[in-house]
Design a protein around this motif. Structure first.
Motif, mmCIF file in Angstrom:
data_model
loop_
_atom_site.group_PDB
_atom_site.id
_atom_site.type_symbol
_atom_site.label_atom_id
_atom_site.label_comp_id
_atom_site.label_asym_id
_atom_site.label_seq_id
_atom_site.Cartn_x
_atom_site.Cartn_y
_atom_site.Cartn_z
ATOM 1 N N ASN A 92 0.797 -1.227 0.000
ATOM 2 C CA ASN A 92 0.000 0.000 0.000
ATOM 3 C C ASN A 92 0.828 1.277 0.000
ATOM 4 O O ASN A 92 0.266 2.368 -0.124
ATOM 5 C CB ASN A 92 -0.919 0.019 1.235
ATOM 6 C CG ASN A 92 -2.149 -0.840 1.060
ATOM 7 O OD1 ASN A 92 -3.136 -0.403 0.485
ATOM 8 N ND2 ASN A 92 -2.088 -2.073 1.555
ATOM 9 N N MET A 93 2.151 1.178 0.145
ATOM 10 C CA MET A 93 2.956 2.372 0.359
ATOM 11 C C MET A 93 3.042 3.308 -0.848
ATOM 12 O O MET A 93 3.312 4.506 -0.683
ATOM 13 C CB MET A 93 4.362 1.972 0.808
ATOM 14 C CG MET A 93 4.429 1.475 2.229
ATOM 15 S SD MET A 93 6.124 1.111 2.729
ATOM 16 C CE MET A 93 5.886 0.604 4.424
ATOM 17 N N ARG A 94 2.841 2.766 -2.053
ATOM 18 C CA ARG A 94 2.889 3.627 -3.237
ATOM 19 C C ARG A 94 1.681 3.468 -4.148
ATOM 20 O O ARG A 94 1.564 4.188 -5.129
ATOM 21 C CB ARG A 94 4.164 3.349 -4.045
ATOM 22 C CG ARG A 94 5.420 3.917 -3.433
ATOM 23 C CD ARG A 94 6.579 3.830 -4.410
ATOM 24 N NE ARG A 94 7.820 4.319 -3.842
ATOM 25 C CZ ARG A 94 8.994 4.325 -4.486
ATOM 26 N NH1 ARG A 94 9.052 3.853 -5.725
ATOM 27 N NH2 ARG A 94 10.079 4.787 -3.913
ATOM 28 N N VAL A 95 0.804 2.541 -3.831
ATOM 29 C CA VAL A 95 -0.351 2.278 -4.692
ATOM 30 C C VAL A 95 -1.184 3.534 -4.922
ATOM 31 O O VAL A 95 -1.560 3.862 -6.055
ATOM 32 C CB VAL A 95 -1.217 1.157 -4.077
ATOM 33 C CG1 VAL A 95 -2.631 1.212 -4.613
ATOM 34 C CG2 VAL A 95 -0.606 -0.209 -4.376
ATOM 35 N N ALA A 109 7.912 -5.378 -2.067
ATOM 36 C CA ALA A 109 6.452 -5.321 -2.040
ATOM 37 C C ALA A 109 5.957 -3.913 -2.330
ATOM 38 O O ALA A 109 4.949 -3.724 -3.031
ATOM 39 C CB ALA A 109 5.937 -5.796 -0.683
ATOM 40 N N MET A 110 6.651 -2.917 -1.818
ATOM 41 C CA MET A 110 6.272 -1.530 -2.066
ATOM 42 C C MET A 110 6.330 -1.202 -3.560
ATOM 43 O O MET A 110 5.397 -0.620 -4.128
ATOM 44 C CB MET A 110 7.200 -0.599 -1.287
ATOM 45 C CG MET A 110 6.949 0.875 -1.490
ATOM 46 S SD MET A 110 8.086 1.901 -0.509
ATOM 47 C CE MET A 110 9.645 1.570 -1.358
ATOM 48 N N ILE A 111 7.423 -1.603 -4.207
ATOM 49 C CA ILE A 111 7.567 -1.338 -5.636
ATOM 50 C C ILE A 111 6.592 -2.185 -6.445
ATOM 51 O O ILE A 111 6.038 -1.722 -7.453
ATOM 52 C CB ILE A 111 9.024 -1.591 -6.070
ATOM 53 C CG1 ILE A 111 9.956 -0.588 -5.379
ATOM 54 C CG2 ILE A 111 9.173 -1.493 -7.581
ATOM 55 C CD1 ILE A 111 11.427 -0.820 -5.639
ATOM 56 N N ALA A 112 6.350 -3.411 -6.011
ATOM 57 C CA ALA A 112 5.376 -4.259 -6.702
ATOM 58 C C ALA A 112 3.987 -3.640 -6.652
ATOM 59 O O ALA A 112 3.233 -3.687 -7.640
ATOM 60 C CB ALA A 112 5.357 -5.654 -6.077
ATOM 61 N N GLY A 113 3.621 -3.055 -5.511
ATOM 62 C CA GLY A 113 2.332 -2.390 -5.406
ATOM 63 C C GLY A 113 2.213 -1.224 -6.369
ATOM 64 O O GLY A 113 1.166 -1.042 -7.022
ATOM 65 N N ALA A 114 3.286 -0.434 -6.478
ATOM 66 C CA ALA A 114 3.275 0.691 -7.417
ATOM 67 C C ALA A 114 3.168 0.204 -8.856
ATOM 68 O O ALA A 114 2.445 0.788 -9.675
ATOM 69 C CB ALA A 114 4.546 1.522 -7.232
ATOM 70 N N THR A 115 3.875 -0.870 -9.167
ATOM 71 C CA THR A 115 3.822 -1.433 -10.518
ATOM 72 C C THR A 115 2.419 -1.905 -10.848
ATOM 73 O O THR A 115 1.877 -1.625 -11.936
ATOM 74 C CB THR A 115 4.803 -2.613 -10.641
ATOM 75 O OG1 THR A 115 6.125 -2.164 -10.304
ATOM 76 C CG2 THR A 115 4.814 -3.171 -12.053
ATOM 77 N N LEU A 116 1.801 -2.623 -9.925
ATOM 78 C CA LEU A 116 0.453 -3.136 -10.136
ATOM 79 C C LEU A 116 -0.539 -2.001 -10.332
ATOM 80 O O LEU A 116 -1.391 -2.042 -11.241
ATOM 81 C CB LEU A 116 0.045 -3.995 -8.941
ATOM 82 C CG LEU A 116 -1.368 -4.586 -8.964
ATOM 83 C CD1 LEU A 116 -1.527 -5.540 -10.136
ATOM 84 C CD2 LEU A 116 -1.653 -5.302 -7.643
ATOM 85 N N ALA A 117 -0.447 -0.959 -9.493
ATOM 86 C CA ALA A 117 -1.386 0.153 -9.591
ATOM 87 C C ALA A 117 -1.234 0.897 -10.911
ATOM 88 O O ALA A 117 -2.236 1.277 -11.545
ATOM 89 C CB ALA A 117 -1.178 1.113 -8.423
ATOM 90 N N ALA A 118 0.007 1.110 -11.339
ATOM 91 C CA ALA A 118 0.235 1.828 -12.595
ATOM 92 C C ALA A 118 -0.265 1.030 -13.794
ATOM 93 O O ALA A 118 -0.884 1.578 -14.713
ATOM 94 C CB ALA A 118 1.727 2.128 -12.747
#
Length: 434
Positions: free
Chosen positions: A60-63, A179-188
């Motif tokens: 959730n940190m960058r989503v 996990a933080m970067i994975a969340g950002a990747t998924l959201a983008a």
């Protein structure tokens, strides 16, 4: 009574009649009370619950930030925003990353990390939903809640990992960073497809991520219940040495580390706010721009994983400073010269540089600190000042774009930021401590 201290490399405690108290909690210089230590042992008896909670919170940190960028054009059109006002959609949350970082250590001491992380995830979900209400005030107000909640996660998560996984801190840091970067990747990547799947509106695409925050909060609830005995756990600890505590705010080296943190955050948040728009302004479709942006986030994993490992093996990290700033500058220059033709290449170059820079900035905080107390203070200083500085990036880029009708001048300014980061980074990378 004896003082409770932690045996290095172990979660167990022992008692001694004469040894001074040492830091066993990363929450800004406190040690656990007896009830706090018992609750912590109970928590560590369920490591799977803790690991799941860490991963879900980190997702959730960058989503909430990355999921906005591919939709910023539609959000701007829906409210009739100028480019400068549009940039506030990203700048306001980043600004409150810095503001929230100021109060996070106090909240952690007062209520315990588990409770604050749980509340932060609930607050994040509320902030995400507020942004989709039909009001520009709710759009920005939700951004305030989003930024504040992410700041609490940012500041308290590393300390919790250091506290509960002392023998595996590096590995767990890699897990939560990945996990933080994975969340950002998924959201983008999912922003535009979600918009189409949920009825064609940007509101549904943004609101969807409140579900992830709710799931993460649910995963943290067992930790909160297990650790409820830690209420009032904050017993001030005195460092073993009798030396006067270091004032990081008066240290030139601390300011060098802080400025590098802030400048690398600035160039990253400019990309989070505007990279898809740069592509679409040059003729790329929104869906393709979203995928390229997601690829940029994904490739950051490589730099974020490798660069800190290399930094820990070097006495001076100057070669790595040169490497990451050069990669970022080259990627930005590519966006200015051939944004669409070389989109995938520039995204890859920027991704490695961005991931390496954030990993190096966090590593420098540890390497330049002489002890754990100084590390906690330097971390708070770097995140507070760094994110306040970074908040100016998306706003300034949007204002310059609005004034000139082109992305050339904003990118040239960011290239100047890269040069400044190189200068302070070379000073921060010297083999010395605060």
């Amino acid at each position: 009574m004896g003082a409770e201290i932690r045996t290095p490399g172990s979660a167990e405690t022992r008692t001694t009649a004469s040894a001074p108290p040492v830091l066993v909690d990363a929450e800004a210089g406190v040690r656990a009370s007896a009830s706090g230590a018992a609750a912590r042992r109970a928590l560590l008896a369920h490591p799977a619950l803790l690991l799941i909670g860490i991963v879900l919170a980190s997702l959730n940190m960058r989503v909430a930030l990355a999921g906005v960028a591919p939709l910023v054009g539609e959000i701007s059109a829906a409210f009739g925003l100028s480019a400068t006002a549009t940039s506030l959609v990203t700048s306001v949350p980043v600004l409150f990353l810095g503001v929230g970082a100021m109060v996070a250590p106090w909240l952690g001491r007062r209520f315990g990390a588990e409770r604050v992380l749980f509340a932060a995830l609930l607050l994040l979900g509320v902030g995400i939903l507020a942004r989709v209400l039909p009001s520009v005030y709710a759009l920005y107000g939700g951004g305030i809640l989003v930024g504040t909640s992410i700041a609490l996660l940012n500041v308290l998560m590393p300390g919790l990992i250091k506290r509960d996984f002392p023998d595996r801190a590096a590995a767990m840091t890699s897990v939560y960073t990945g996990a933080m970067i994975a969340g950002a990747t998924l959201a983008a990547a999912a922003a535009v497809p979600l918009e189409k799947a949920l009825g064609g509106g940007w509101e549904g695409s943004l609101a969807f991520w409140s579900l992830l925050a709710a799931v993460a909060a649910l995963a943290w609830l067992p930790q909160v219940l297990i650790a409820r005995g830690r209420t009032g756990h904050g017993v001030r600890a005195v460092p073993a040495t009798a030396s006067r505590p270091v004032s990081v705010w008066r240290s030139a080296l601390a300011w060098q580390v802080t400025l590098f943190m802030g400048l690398q955050s600035l160039w990253s948040y400019v990309l989070i706010a505007w990279m898809p728009t740069i592509f679409t302004d040059h003729g790329m479709s929104r869906s393709t721009a979203g995928v390229v942006f997601a690829f940029n986030n994904l490739i950051q994993v490589a730099g974020a994983f490798v660069v800190p490992l290399l930094a820990g093996r070097m006495r001076s990290q100057r070669p790595l400073i040169v490497l990451v700033t050069t990669l970022v500058a080259a990627g930005y220059a590519g966006l200015m010269v051939a944004p669409v033709e070389g989109a995938w290449l520039w995204s890859a170059v920027l991704g490695v540089g961005q991931g390496g820079a954030v990993g190096l900035a966090l590593t420098l905080i540890v390497l330049r600190s002489g002890d754990a107390v100084t590390a906690a203070r330097l971390s708070g200083m770097a995140q507070t000042v760094g994110y306040l500085l970074a908040a100016a990036g998306p706003l300034a880029a949007g204002a310059l774009h609005q004034a000139t009708g082109s992305w050339t001048l904003p990118i040239c300014v960011v290239l100047g930021v890269c040069a400044a980061a190189l200068g302070v980074g070379l000073l921060a990378a010297r083999d010395r401590t605060v």
